[in-house]
Structures are given as structure tokens and as C-alpha cells.
Scaffold this motif. Structure first.
Motif, PDB file in Angstrom:
ATOM      1  N   ARG A  26       0.834  -1.207   0.000  1.00  0.00           N
ATOM      2  CA  ARG A  26       0.000   0.000   0.000  1.00  0.00           C
ATOM      3  C   ARG A  26       0.871   1.260   0.000  1.00  0.00           C
ATOM      4  NH1 ARG A  26      -4.103  -0.556   4.233  1.00  0.00           N
ATOM      5  NH2 ARG A  26      -4.912  -2.092   2.787  1.00  0.00           N
ATOM      6  N   ASP A  30       0.328   3.755  -3.078  1.00  0.00           N
ATOM      7  CA  ASP A  30      -0.171   5.094  -2.752  1.00  0.00           C
ATOM      8  C   ASP A  30       0.837   6.198  -3.091  1.00  0.00           C
ATOM      9  OD1 ASP A  30      -2.519   3.977  -1.884  1.00  0.00           O
ATOM     10  OD2 ASP A  30      -2.143   4.257   0.253  1.00  0.00           O
ATOM     11  N   GLU A  41       4.710   3.011  -8.352  1.00  0.00           N
ATOM     12  CA  GLU A  41       3.341   2.698  -7.946  1.00  0.00           C
ATOM     13  C   GLU A  41       3.032   1.211  -8.036  1.00  0.00           C
ATOM     14  OE1 GLU A  41       0.727   5.269 -10.096  1.00  0.00           O
ATOM     15  OE2 GLU A  41       1.525   7.065  -9.156  1.00  0.00           O
TER      16      GLU A  41
END
Length: 96
Positions: A26, A30, A41
């Protein structure tokens, strides 16, 4: 034989930049992680020894050079052997 590359999310988890591998993924997806100055990413980005990783967490930004690829998530002293802290001189005292 030791691999030459490792998934970014896995390395972040092994190096203890995230409590779980899911949270490591994550952080990457993010946009809080850069590798060699480029925002990444994709948690599956291949990471190699010598890459510079910047993690912008909630209260601190860490810039480290990958020294080794982990084989497991071990204790903190073992995790610190996976990287050289490049941001130590910037704000090591904790003050302005």
C-alpha cells in the motif's frame, strides 16, 4: 543461489519499513516510495542491490541504499543490515 532482484514490497517488509507486506504494498501503490528518484506505484517493482529507496512515511522520510536483499523478515538488528541509511546526516539530532 541468492536472487539478484527482489520485489519492492517484499524488501520493504523484510527491512521493517512496514509492519505487514500488505502495508508495504500500500505504501508503494499510494505513491510514498521512490526508487532512484522515481516514484513507484507497482509493488512488484524489481529492486536490486545499490538502488536508492526513499520512503515518505507519516512522520519521517527515510532515504536508504539497498545493501542486501533479504531472505526473511528477521529481528530489527538483522533488518538494518539490508540497507545503509543515507538520511542519517540530514536530521539525525531530531531538531531543526
Amino acid at each position: 543461489m541468492k536472487p539478484e532482484r527482489q520485489r519492492l514490497d517484499k524488501w520493504l517488509w523484510f527491512a521493517r519499513f512496514a509492519r505487514t507486506r500488505t502495508l508495504a504494498g500500500r505504501l508503494v501503490s499510494d505513491g510514498f516510495v521512490r526508487v532512484n528518484g522515481t516514484r513507484i506505484e507497482a509493488p512488484a517493482k524489481a529492486l536490486a542491490v545499490g538502488d536508492v529507496v526513499t520512503v515518505a512515511a507519516a512522520h519521517v522520510t527515510a532515504t536508504v541504499r539497498v545493501v542486501d536483499l533479504g531472505q526473511r523478515r528477521g529481528p530489527a538488528p538483522e533488518a538494518r543490515l539490508l540497507y545503509a541509511d543515507l538520511s542519517a546526516g540530514e536530521d539525525a539530532a531530531g531538531g531543526p
